[in-house]
Design a protein around this motif. Sequence first.
Motif, PDB file in Angstrom:
ATOM      1  N   GLU A 135      -1.537   5.098 -14.830  1.00  0.00           N
ATOM      2  CA  GLU A 135      -2.400   5.937 -14.131  1.00  0.00           C
ATOM      3  C   GLU A 135      -3.223   5.635 -13.756  1.00  0.00           C
ATOM      4  N   GLN A 136      -4.013   6.771 -12.272  1.00  0.00           N
ATOM      5  CA  GLN A 136      -4.307   6.647 -11.327  1.00  0.00           C
ATOM      6  C   GLN A 136      -5.978   7.697 -11.658  1.00  0.00           C
ATOM      7  N   MET A 137      -6.813   7.099 -10.835  1.00  0.00           N
ATOM      8  CA  MET A 137      -7.780   8.143 -10.741  1.00  0.00           C
ATOM      9  C   MET A 137      -8.123   8.755  -9.243  1.00  0.00           C
TER      10      MET A 137
ATOM     11  N   GLU B 180      -8.602  -0.487  -5.777  1.00  0.00           N
ATOM     12  CA  GLU B 180      -8.965   0.980  -4.783  1.00  0.00           C
ATOM     13  C   GLU B 180      -8.527   0.613  -3.712  1.00  0.00           C
ATOM     14  N   GLY B 181      -8.025   2.096  -3.366  1.00  0.00           N
ATOM     15  CA  GLY B 181      -8.168   1.834  -2.009  1.00  0.00           C
ATOM     16  C   GLY B 181      -8.624   2.820  -0.944  1.00  0.00           C
ATOM     17  N   VAL B 182      -9.234   2.829  -0.937  1.00  0.00           N
ATOM     18  CA  VAL B 182     -10.518   4.880   0.295  1.00  0.00           C
ATOM     19  C   VAL B 182      -9.748   4.649   1.579  1.00  0.00           C
TER      20      VAL B 182
ATOM     21  N   TYR C  86      -9.628   7.149   4.933  1.00  0.00           N
ATOM     22  CA  TYR C  86      -9.517   8.551   5.518  1.00  0.00           C
ATOM     23  C   TYR C  86      -8.138   9.265   5.849  1.00  0.00           C
ATOM     24  N   ARG C  87      -7.474  10.416   5.450  1.00  0.00           N
ATOM     25  CA  ARG C  87      -6.191  10.480   5.846  1.00  0.00           C
ATOM     26  C   ARG C  87      -6.043  11.345   6.940  1.00  0.00           C
ATOM     27  N   GLY C  88      -6.901  12.030   6.917  1.00  0.00           N
ATOM     28  CA  GLY C  88      -6.939  13.147   8.363  1.00  0.00           C
ATOM     29  C   GLY C  88      -6.174  14.221   7.794  1.00  0.00           C
TER      30      GLY C  88
ATOM     31  N   HIS D  34       0.422  -1.432  -0.303  1.00  0.00           N
ATOM     32  CA  HIS D  34       0.202  -0.079  -0.018  1.00  0.00           C
ATOM     33  C   HIS D  34       1.181   1.424   0.010  1.00  0.00           C
ATOM     34  N   PHE D  35       0.238   2.178  -1.099  1.00  0.00           N
ATOM     35  CA  PHE D  35       1.467   3.148  -1.443  1.00  0.00           C
ATOM     36  C   PHE D  35       1.034   4.067  -0.002  1.00  0.00           C
ATOM     37  N   SER D  36      -0.619   4.294  -0.076  1.00  0.00           N
ATOM     38  CA  SER D  36      -0.559   5.218   1.374  1.00  0.00           C
ATOM     39  C   SER D  36      -0.727   4.636   2.799  1.00  0.00           C
ATOM     40  N   CYS D  37      -0.769   3.424   3.060  1.00  0.00           N
ATOM     41  CA  CYS D  37      -0.012   3.512   4.055  1.00  0.00           C
ATOM     42  C   CYS D  37       1.684   2.858   3.906  1.00  0.00           C
TER      43      CYS D  37
ATOM     44  N   ASN E  89       9.350   2.857  -9.638  1.00  0.00           N
ATOM     45  CA  ASN E  89      10.266   1.863  -9.819  1.00  0.00           C
ATOM     46  C   ASN E  89       9.582   0.022  -9.199  1.00  0.00           C
ATOM     47  N   GLU E  90       8.944  -0.191  -9.724  1.00  0.00           N
ATOM     48  CA  GLU E  90       8.359  -1.240  -9.038  1.00  0.00           C
ATOM     49  C   GLU E  90       9.390  -2.783  -8.603  1.00  0.00           C
ATOM     50  N   ILE E  91       9.907  -3.345  -8.013  1.00  0.00           N
ATOM     51  CA  ILE E  91      11.031  -3.901  -7.676  1.00  0.00           C
ATOM     52  C   ILE E  91      10.525  -5.364  -9.463  1.00  0.00           C
TER      53      ILE E  91
ATOM     54  N   VAL F   2     -10.819  12.720   2.919  1.00  0.00           N
ATOM     55  CA  VAL F   2     -11.006  11.350   2.460  1.00  0.00           C
ATOM     56  C   VAL F   2     -10.476  11.070   1.101  1.00  0.00           C
ATOM     57  N   GLU F   3      -9.980   9.827   0.599  1.00  0.00           N
ATOM     58  CA  GLU F   3      -9.595   9.739  -0.647  1.00  0.00           C
ATOM     59  C   GLU F   3      -9.607   8.435  -1.699  1.00  0.00           C
ATOM     60  N   PRO F   4     -10.552   8.269  -2.275  1.00  0.00           N
ATOM     61  CA  PRO F   4     -10.631   6.788  -3.035  1.00  0.00           C
ATOM     62  C   PRO F   4      -9.806   7.540  -4.348  1.00  0.00           C
ATOM     63  N   SER F   5      -8.517   6.645  -4.365  1.00  0.00           N
ATOM     64  CA  SER F   5      -7.608   6.344  -4.954  1.00  0.00           C
ATOM     65  C   SER F   5      -7.964   4.880  -5.725  1.00  0.00           C
ATOM     66  N   ALA F   6      -7.825   4.899  -7.527  1.00  0.00           N
ATOM     67  CA  ALA F   6      -8.517   4.530  -8.068  1.00  0.00           C
ATOM     68  C   ALA F   6      -7.443   4.141  -9.316  1.00  0.00           C
ATOM     69  N   GLY F   7      -6.625   2.892  -9.263  1.00  0.00           N
ATOM     70  CA  GLY F   7      -5.905   2.827 -11.016  1.00  0.00           C
ATOM     71  C   GLY F   7      -6.396   2.618 -11.972  1.00  0.00           C
ATOM     72  N   CYS F   8      -6.623   3.419 -13.353  1.00  0.00           N
ATOM     73  CA  CYS F   8      -7.074   3.637 -14.375  1.00  0.00           C
ATOM     74  C   CYS F   8      -7.092   1.699 -14.722  1.00  0.00           C
TER      75      CYS F   8
HETATM   76  N1  GAP Z   1      -2.586   8.661  -3.583  1.00  0.00           N
HETATM   77  C1  GAP Z   1      -2.878   6.983  -2.886  1.00  0.00           C
HETATM   78  C2  GAP Z   1      -2.298   6.180  -3.454  1.00  0.00           C
HETATM   79  O1  GAP Z   1      -1.280   6.660  -4.180  1.00  0.00           O
HETATM   80  P1  GAP Z   1      -2.101   3.069  -3.419  1.00  0.00           P
HETATM   81  O2  GAP Z   1      -2.887   2.303  -2.606  1.00  0.00           O
HETATM   82  O3  GAP Z   1      -0.284   3.086  -3.381  1.00  0.00           O
HETATM   83  O4  GAP Z   1      -2.413   4.090  -3.150  1.00  0.00           O
HETATM   84  C3  GAP Z   1      -3.137   4.022  -5.355  1.00  0.00           C
HETATM   85  O5  GAP Z   1      -2.300   3.610  -5.176  1.00  0.00           O
HETATM   86  C4  GAP Z   1      -4.662   2.859  -6.759  1.00  0.00           C
HETATM   87  O6  GAP Z   1      -3.045   2.497  -7.563  1.00  0.00           O
HETATM   88  C5  GAP Z   1      -3.643   1.495  -6.422  1.00  0.00           C
HETATM   89  O7  GAP Z   1      -5.596   0.791  -5.560  1.00  0.00           O
HETATM   90  C6  GAP Z   1      -4.383   1.012  -7.309  1.00  0.00           C
HETATM   91  O8  GAP Z   1      -5.205   0.548  -8.326  1.00  0.00           O
HETATM   92  C7  GAP Z   1      -3.365   1.801  -7.806  1.00  0.00           C
HETATM   93  N2  GAP Z   1      -1.690   1.196  -8.415  1.00  0.00           N
HETATM   94  C8  GAP Z   1      -0.937   1.607  -7.530  1.00  0.00           C
HETATM   95  N3  GAP Z   1       0.267   0.859  -7.995  1.00  0.00           N
HETATM   96  C9  GAP Z   1       0.997   0.891  -9.061  1.00  0.00           C
HETATM   97  C10 GAP Z   1       1.387  -0.217  -9.885  1.00  0.00           C
HETATM   98  N4  GAP Z   1       2.565  -0.475 -10.003  1.00  0.00           N
HETATM   99  N5  GAP Z   1       0.730  -0.854 -11.257  1.00  0.00           N
HETATM  100  C11 GAP Z   1      -0.548  -0.103 -11.724  1.00  0.00           C
HETATM  101  N6  GAP Z   1      -1.876   0.462 -10.768  1.00  0.00           N
HETATM  102  C12 GAP Z   1      -1.265   0.317  -9.353  1.00  0.00           C
END
Ligand code: GAP
Length: 556
Positions: A302-304, A372-374, A376-378, A11-14, A287-289, A409-415
Amino acid sequence: MGFQKNFPLRHFSCFLAARGKNPRPKTMANKDQTDTNRMEKIVSLCKRKGFIFQSAEIYGGLNGCWDYGPLGAEVKRNLKDLWWRKNVLERDDILGLDGSILTHQAVLSASGHVGGFSDPMCDCLLTKARLRADQIEPQSGIAYHFTGASHEESGWSVDRAYSVLLNQPNQDENKARKTAREFYAQFLTDKQIPAKRLILVGESTSEEKEVTHYNPENGSLLTEPRDFELMFKTQMGASADDNDPNATAYLRPETAQSIFVQYKNVMDSNRVKLPFGIAQIGKAFRNEINPRNFTFRSREFEQMEIEYFCRPEDGLRLTDEWLANRLAFYDEIGLKKEKLHVLDIPDGERAHYSQKTYDIEYDFPFGQQELEGVAYRGDYDLGKHKEHSGKPLEYFDEQTKERFIPHVVEPSAGCDRTILALICEAFDEEDLTKEGGKQDIRTVMRFKPTIAPIKAAILPLLKNKPELVEKAREVKNLLQPFMNVFYDETAAIGRRYRRQDEVGTPFCIAIDFETMGLEEGKEDLKDTVTIRHRDSMKQERVAISELLPWLLERIH
Ligand code: GAP
């Protein structure tokens, strides 16, 4: 292409909470639901039909990067347009933003990414495979330790400690020695000497319990974990000096930060009141391992994202509302409810500043994984930017005369992940084999019409009948300004239907002799077309004059 059947989530957010002494435990994919064969078919169809290609394929491919072909680009646009329409255009409380990808290092220092956004990695001393240290399953067994190796005939020797873990009961101890010889053979200067001729030095054993410094694949010792930076760094300007921090910029690892940094400008320029949100769709880079599972984990994606600013007392309620809203969105785009799962992330696994985080996961063919992560980031993000920039980022409530940092509050979806889920959901192989007949499997992409890359295919029955072709082209010209249509006059009509099924076109429009009023006894069908439905394969006739509204009603 191989598919890993299960892998943990990060989890990026955490990520800050997930590092160090409190690693986020791995969530294993649901093995029962993995289907490698199905996934391979999907990847193959994506390439064959022009949905998704490996980036720079002719040069061997750029790992973790993907190009969307003509059909994939349409699906992506459809998804992004729908997300934008639902979250920005149809709401009075959310505004859009399109921030820069190159990001000031100060922004990412304040957010904690610089120096903080990394994964602990270790390498296998034998194979050099790189593993996420916090994801290695603890193992128990007997460890065989050696201090070095030598080769009698040549006089060669090496002094270096190495160990191998045998983690199965009654395992042949010679397996550990064989692995150790292979390890020491890497240091031989004379590569002609076979590993089996090496003499191991200083053998001893120890009993190990629940240890994580051996490779679960081969028992080899691993290196100490090292932090691996996940952000892409670059230098700005022609005279950039590597050591000049002001010349350093990053490709953003999430779209969220530009929203926080511009929140005051958006608020002041639009005179908005809490609660309000800022939405953004855009590229992010990590830069995913281990990029894997097709586009699921990419290095460029892409993120939404929406950052929804609110009063502190509304945060928890709005988090639940956003969760419901996002689930409704997935339902609307065609992801089956039973394939979506909500994880309420427990205390200790969430970021320290988050009082609530939900993960929305989907049953991909390679397992149940995050879409997606939803969260609450305060007031964490705005608080950090206020502290680091020294700028006042408070909101002033005209009514109560209070000044405070809004909560988010952050709904963060991956496109790309959503597109992958849509493609996986849509893929179907329907068995149309008649009793005693030749096997007939129909491949159908059952996209919802809103998502389908081509909305309608226009098919003159015969290409050697100029009047049919002319009429078909008229129909194409009528529809083309309003939707993506495809004109096809080659091959038998049945084959053309199947081709459209394979790319998910919901409606095929056949222009036949009845359209021309040339069928005896069917003159009333003049200026009507046959519409063949992709899913049911049923056909109906619609007047050309009604065709545009008929389609518009069904594709939006
Ligand atoms: N701003 C909060 C945030 O970025 P995250 O959980 O790291 O949180 C949100 O990312 C969304 O972005 C994930 O739920 C996922 O859908 C998408 N995502 C994250 N890393 C990704 C990756 N390496 N490749 C494709 N999608 C990714």
